[in-house]
Design a protein around this motif. Structure first.
Motif, PDB file in Angstrom:
ATOM      1  N   VAL A  48       0.843  -1.193   0.000  1.00 47.29           N
ATOM      2  CA  VAL A  48       0.000   0.000   0.000  1.00 47.29           C
ATOM      3  C   VAL A  48       0.884   1.251   0.000  1.00 47.29           C
ATOM      4  O   VAL A  48       2.120   1.147   0.060  1.00 47.29           O
ATOM      5  CB  VAL A  48      -1.014   0.007   1.179  1.00 47.29           C
ATOM      6  CG1 VAL A  48      -1.857  -1.265   1.207  1.00 47.29           C
ATOM      7  CG2 VAL A  48      -0.311   0.198   2.502  1.00 47.29           C
ATOM      8  N   GLY A  60       2.987   4.501   0.963  1.00 48.79           N
ATOM      9  CA  GLY A  60       3.743   5.058   2.073  1.00 48.79           C
ATOM     10  C   GLY A  60       4.437   4.068   2.991  1.00 48.79           C
ATOM     11  O   GLY A  60       5.006   4.455   4.007  1.00 48.79           O
ATOM     12  N   VAL A  61       4.401   2.796   2.644  1.00 51.33           N
ATOM     13  CA  VAL A  61       4.993   1.786   3.535  1.00 51.33           C
ATOM     14  C   VAL A  61       6.519   1.721   3.414  1.00 51.33           C
ATOM     15  O   VAL A  61       7.194   1.170   4.285  1.00 51.33           O
ATOM     16  CB  VAL A  61       4.402   0.377   3.280  1.00 51.33           C
ATOM     17  CG1 VAL A  61       2.981   0.290   3.809  1.00 51.33           C
ATOM     18  CG2 VAL A  61       4.450   0.007   1.802  1.00 51.33           C
ATOM     19  N   GLY A  62       7.040   2.266   2.303  1.00 51.91           N
ATOM     20  CA  GLY A  62       8.497   2.246   2.113  1.00 51.91           C
ATOM     21  C   GLY A  62       8.944   1.397   0.928  1.00 51.91           C
ATOM     22  O   GLY A  62      10.076   0.903   0.917  1.00 51.91           O
ATOM     23  N   LYS A  63       8.102   1.246  -0.071  1.00 48.99           N
ATOM     24  CA  LYS A  63       8.467   0.433  -1.251  1.00 48.99           C
ATOM     25  C   LYS A  63       9.658   1.034  -1.999  1.00 48.99           C
ATOM     26  O   LYS A  63      10.648   0.355  -2.241  1.00 48.99           O
ATOM     27  CB  LYS A  63       7.277   0.321  -2.223  1.00 48.99           C
ATOM     28  CG  LYS A  63       6.106  -0.467  -1.698  1.00 48.99           C
ATOM     29  CD  LYS A  63       4.973  -0.536  -2.705  1.00 48.99           C
ATOM     30  CE  LYS A  63       4.377   0.837  -3.015  1.00 48.99           C
ATOM     31  NZ  LYS A  63       3.823   1.541  -1.838  1.00 48.99           N
ATOM     32  N   THR A  64       9.514   2.324  -2.362  1.00 51.35           N
ATOM     33  CA  THR A  64      10.553   2.970  -3.167  1.00 51.35           C
ATOM     34  C   THR A  64      11.881   3.007  -2.413  1.00 51.35           C
ATOM     35  O   THR A  64      12.935   2.681  -2.956  1.00 51.35           O
ATOM     36  CB  THR A  64      10.094   4.396  -3.551  1.00 51.35           C
ATOM     37  OG1 THR A  64       8.837   4.286  -4.230  1.00 51.35           O
ATOM     38  CG2 THR A  64      11.094   5.072  -4.452  1.00 51.35           C
ATOM     39  N   THR A  65      11.800   3.387  -1.152  1.00 49.26           N
ATOM     40  CA  THR A  65      12.993   3.431  -0.308  1.00 49.26           C
ATOM     41  C   THR A  65      13.649   2.045  -0.227  1.00 49.26           C
ATOM     42  O   THR A  65      14.867   1.915  -0.332  1.00 49.26           O
ATOM     43  CB  THR A  65      12.597   3.899   1.112  1.00 49.26           C
ATOM     44  OG1 THR A  65      11.884   5.128   0.994  1.00 49.26           O
ATOM     45  CG2 THR A  65      13.795   4.091   1.996  1.00 49.26           C
ATOM     46  N   LYS A  82      17.367   0.834  -1.296  1.00 51.31           N
ATOM     47  CA  LYS A  82      18.302   0.220  -0.345  1.00 51.31           C
ATOM     48  C   LYS A  82      18.736  -1.159  -0.821  1.00 51.31           C
ATOM     49  O   LYS A  82      19.904  -1.529  -0.705  1.00 51.31           O
ATOM     50  CB  LYS A  82      17.626   0.055   1.019  1.00 51.31           C
ATOM     51  CG  LYS A  82      17.326   1.317   1.788  1.00 51.31           C
ATOM     52  CD  LYS A  82      16.501   0.878   3.012  1.00 51.31           C
ATOM     53  CE  LYS A  82      16.100   2.017   3.914  1.00 51.31           C
ATOM     54  NZ  LYS A  82      15.157   1.517   4.959  1.00 51.31           N
ATOM     55  N   GLN A  94      11.947  10.324  -7.330  1.00 55.75           N
ATOM     56  CA  GLN A  94      12.426   9.749  -6.066  1.00 55.75           C
ATOM     57  C   GLN A  94      13.243   8.480  -6.332  1.00 55.75           C
ATOM     58  O   GLN A  94      14.315   8.285  -5.770  1.00 55.75           O
ATOM     59  CB  GLN A  94      11.215   9.435  -5.172  1.00 55.75           C
ATOM     60  CG  GLN A  94      11.566   8.914  -3.789  1.00 55.75           C
ATOM     61  CD  GLN A  94      10.351   8.317  -3.074  1.00 55.75           C
ATOM     62  OE1 GLN A  94       9.242   8.261  -3.638  1.00 55.75           O
ATOM     63  NE2 GLN A  94      10.554   7.854  -1.855  1.00 55.75           N
ATOM     64  N   THR A 108       9.431  -2.621   7.222  1.00 54.99           N
ATOM     65  CA  THR A 108      10.116  -1.329   7.330  1.00 54.99           C
ATOM     66  C   THR A 108       9.788  -0.585   8.616  1.00 54.99           C
ATOM     67  O   THR A 108       8.881  -0.956   9.358  1.00 54.99           O
ATOM     68  CB  THR A 108       9.706  -0.419   6.158  1.00 54.99           C
ATOM     69  OG1 THR A 108       8.296  -0.192   6.248  1.00 54.99           O
ATOM     70  CG2 THR A 108      10.049  -1.030   4.814  1.00 54.99           C
ATOM     71  N   ASP A 138      12.758   0.979  13.140  1.00 53.28           N
ATOM     72  CA  ASP A 138      13.509   1.895  14.004  1.00 53.28           C
ATOM     73  C   ASP A 138      12.586   2.900  14.686  1.00 53.28           C
ATOM     74  O   ASP A 138      12.900   3.423  15.738  1.00 53.28           O
ATOM     75  CB  ASP A 138      14.549   2.668  13.176  1.00 53.28           C
ATOM     76  CG  ASP A 138      13.906   3.347  11.960  1.00 53.28           C
ATOM     77  OD1 ASP A 138      13.186   2.661  11.219  1.00 53.28           O
ATOM     78  OD2 ASP A 138      14.121   4.555  11.772  1.00 53.28           O
ATOM     79  N   GLY A 198      13.785  -2.934   7.563  1.00 51.74           N
ATOM     80  CA  GLY A 198      14.218  -1.547   7.389  1.00 51.74           C
ATOM     81  C   GLY A 198      14.403  -0.886   8.734  1.00 51.74           C
ATOM     82  O   GLY A 198      13.522  -0.934   9.596  1.00 51.74           O
ATOM     83  N   GLY A 252      15.778   2.452   9.105  1.00 58.96           N
ATOM     84  CA  GLY A 252      16.071   3.875   8.952  1.00 58.96           C
ATOM     85  C   GLY A 252      15.888   4.297   7.516  1.00 58.96           C
ATOM     86  O   GLY A 252      15.469   3.501   6.675  1.00 58.96           O
ATOM     87  N   GLU A 253      16.187   5.555   7.239  1.00 61.90           N
ATOM     88  CA  GLU A 253      15.914   6.103   5.912  1.00 61.90           C
ATOM     89  C   GLU A 253      17.125   6.101   4.985  1.00 61.90           C
ATOM     90  O   GLU A 253      17.004   6.450   3.828  1.00 61.90           O
ATOM     91  CB  GLU A 253      15.372   7.532   6.064  1.00 61.90           C
ATOM     92  CG  GLU A 253      14.061   7.582   6.835  1.00 61.90           C
ATOM     93  CD  GLU A 253      13.462   8.971   6.876  1.00 61.90           C
ATOM     94  OE1 GLU A 253      12.616   9.277   6.042  1.00 61.90           O
ATOM     95  OE2 GLU A 253      13.891   9.752   7.756  1.00 61.90           O
TER      96      GLU A 253
HETATM   97  N1  LIG Z   1      12.443   5.489   9.803  1.00 60.08           N
HETATM   98  C1  LIG Z   1      12.247   4.832   8.654  1.00 60.08           C
HETATM   99  N2  LIG Z   1      11.640   5.433   7.634  1.00 60.08           N
HETATM  100  C2  LIG Z   1      11.458   4.740   6.483  1.00 60.08           C
HETATM  101  C3  LIG Z   1      11.879   3.393   6.342  1.00 60.08           C
HETATM  102  N3  LIG Z   1      11.536   2.975   5.094  1.00 60.08           N
HETATM  103  C4  LIG Z   1      10.938   4.024   4.491  1.00 60.08           C
HETATM  104  N4  LIG Z   1      10.875   5.096   5.312  1.00 60.08           N
HETATM  105  C5  LIG Z   1      10.271   6.423   5.055  1.00 60.08           C
HETATM  106  O1  LIG Z   1       8.886   6.255   4.771  1.00 60.08           O
HETATM  107  C6  LIG Z   1       8.438   7.233   3.860  1.00 60.08           C
HETATM  108  C7  LIG Z   1       7.708   6.571   2.695  1.00 60.08           C
HETATM  109  O2  LIG Z   1       8.635   5.802   1.963  1.00 60.08           O
HETATM  110  P1  LIG Z   1       8.448   5.465   0.424  1.00 60.08           P
HETATM  111  O3  LIG Z   1       9.573   4.570   0.035  1.00 60.08           O
HETATM  112  O4  LIG Z   1       8.265   6.700  -0.381  1.00 60.08           O
HETATM  113  O5  LIG Z   1       7.071   4.641   0.458  1.00 60.08           O
HETATM  114  P2  LIG Z   1       6.222   4.052  -0.754  1.00 60.08           P
HETATM  115  O6  LIG Z   1       5.048   4.938  -0.934  1.00 60.08           O
HETATM  116  O7  LIG Z   1       5.791   2.680  -0.301  1.00 60.08           O
HETATM  117  O8  LIG Z   1       7.100   3.972  -1.949  1.00 60.08           O
HETATM  118  C8  LIG Z   1       9.680   7.989   3.433  1.00 60.08           C
HETATM  119  O9  LIG Z   1       9.750   9.194   4.158  1.00 60.08           O
HETATM  120  C9  LIG Z   1      10.836   7.081   3.825  1.00 60.08           C
HETATM  121  O10 LIG Z   1      12.024   7.778   4.104  1.00 60.08           O
HETATM  122  C10 LIG Z   1      12.524   2.756   7.470  1.00 60.08           C
HETATM  123  O11 LIG Z   1      12.917   1.584   7.473  1.00 60.08           O
HETATM  124  N5  LIG Z   1      12.680   3.523   8.597  1.00 60.08           N
END
Ligand SMILES: Nc1nc2c(ncn2[C@@H]2O[C@H](COP(=O)(O)OP(=O)(O)O)[C@@H](O)[C@H]2O)c(=O)[nH]1
Ligand SMILES: [Mg+2]
Length: 310
Positions: free
Chosen positions: A110, A112-117, A121, A148, A255, A258, A281, A283-284
């Motif tokens: 869904v 904002g969960v951290g897919k792209t990040t 990584k 991004q 993710t 931390d 995950g 951290g960022e």
């Molecule tokens: N603290 C922390 N923040 C994270 C982690 N993974 C992702 N984020 C943050 O979560 C937010 C959404 O990440 P994003 O990769 O854009 O989510 P996406 O919508 O699933 O692609 C961003 O601000 C990231 O920096 C993690 O493991 N730890």
């Protein structure tokens, strides 16, 4: 830079303050083992998002062990409790076959969960291992998503395939798969747009991406990794169940461990879904992704290994 294990330990600080300190205060607050002792332990486990089922299993086992070993002192239970938590998380061997073969990894979940990040990584991690990595930007709904991911590709030092804004995500996947074959890429990582299970067209699109990969690159080793946000507690479990109805999930990236005191969700996930958490995950930053190991996770949580490893 701090070692692998101490970074995990540090990342789990909030969860430790919640679960482990709670457990320790029960151990020190009770002079004998009675029903109330078990009830307080159970409450702490559940509040820490370990889940009702897992908490019940862990404590049921503990009751048996206390009887069998004639344990009288609360503190003497601690090692059993730790061991039971580890056993509760067993999902068989977690394979990382895709790292060794030519593979295509679809990263889903869904918003904002951290897919792209996590894609960024993971690209960095694999690149460090000497793999040839390609990233596909199959989130074509927002221009910012592509920017991004391009930043992450630069950071990781890997190539990226993008589509025009509003392009069919499946066409980006198609292009990326063919580029991966032509360039002899080891691992193709596909970032996708966030989607909810009740959006039928988006779930159809997910199926279509999977079909295209299977059709265009039948020899590739396949992974569908779902990204779950550790701060969302039991919701994360539901998301995995719902996506599992549309895609064959082969693993989980958990993710934001931390930033949460509810890291016990890792126990609930492994014990209830039977899908391995493959990465965590913490951290960022690019180095804030680690392979997940249940034993290590619990050891780091309870701070029982003193030395740092590699
Ligand atoms: N603290 C922390 N923040 C994270 C982690 N993974 C992702 N984020 C943050 O979560 C937010 C959404 O990440 P994003 O990769 O854009 O989510 P996406 O919508 O699933 O692609 C961003 O601000 C990231 O920096 C993690 O493991 N730890
Ligand atoms: Mg994204």
């Amino acid at each position: 830079m701090a070692g692998f294990f101490s970074r995990l330990k540090e990342g789990l600080n909030k969860t430790r303050n919640n679960i482990v300190h709670g457990i320790d205060s029960v151990f020190s607050g009770f002079s004998s083992i009675d029903e109330e002792f078990y009830e307080e332990l159970e409450e702490i486990l559940i509040m820490g998002d370990i889940g009702v089922n897992a908490a019940n299993d862990i404590l049921e086992k503990l009751r048996r062990q206390v009887k069998e070993n004639h344990i009288k002192e609360p503190l003497a239970c601690k090692d059993f409790l730790i061991q039971n938590m580890k056993e509760q998380m067993q999902v068989g061997e977690t394979a990382y076959q895709f790292e060794q073969q030519q593979s295509v990894v679809l990263v889903i979940g869904v918003n904002g969960v951290g897919k792209t990040t996590s894609v960024g990584k993971l690209a960095g991690l694999l690149k460090q291992q000497g793999k040839k990595v390609l990233i596909a930007a199959a989130d074509t709904y927002r221009a910012a998503a592509c920017e991004q991911l391009t930043e992450w590709a630069n950071r990781a030092g890997v190539d990226i395939i993008t589509g025009s804004n509003g392009a069919d995500p499946s066409s980006v996947v198609y292009d990326a798969v063919n580029a991966a074959k032509a360039r002899h890429v080891d691992v193709l990582l596909c970032d996708t747009a966030g989607r909810l299970h009740n959006k039928k067209n988006l779930m159809e699109e997910l199926k279509k991406m999977n079909r295209i990969i299977d059709r265009e690159y039948p020899d590739a080793y396949r992974e569908n990794l779902i990204v779950l946000d550790g701060t969302t507690g039991q919701n994360a479990l539901n998301q995995a169940r719902e996506f599992g109805e549309t895609a064959n999930l082969t693993g989980i990236i958990l993710t934001k461990m931390d930033g949460t005191s509810k890291g016990g969700i890792a126990v609930a996930i492994q014990s209830e879904l039977n899908i391995p958490v493959k990465y965590i995950g913490l951290g960022e930053k690019i180095e804030d992704l680690q392979k997940f190991d249940a034993e290590e996770f619990i050891d780091a949580l309870f701070d029982v290994r003193k030395s740092d490893d590699v």
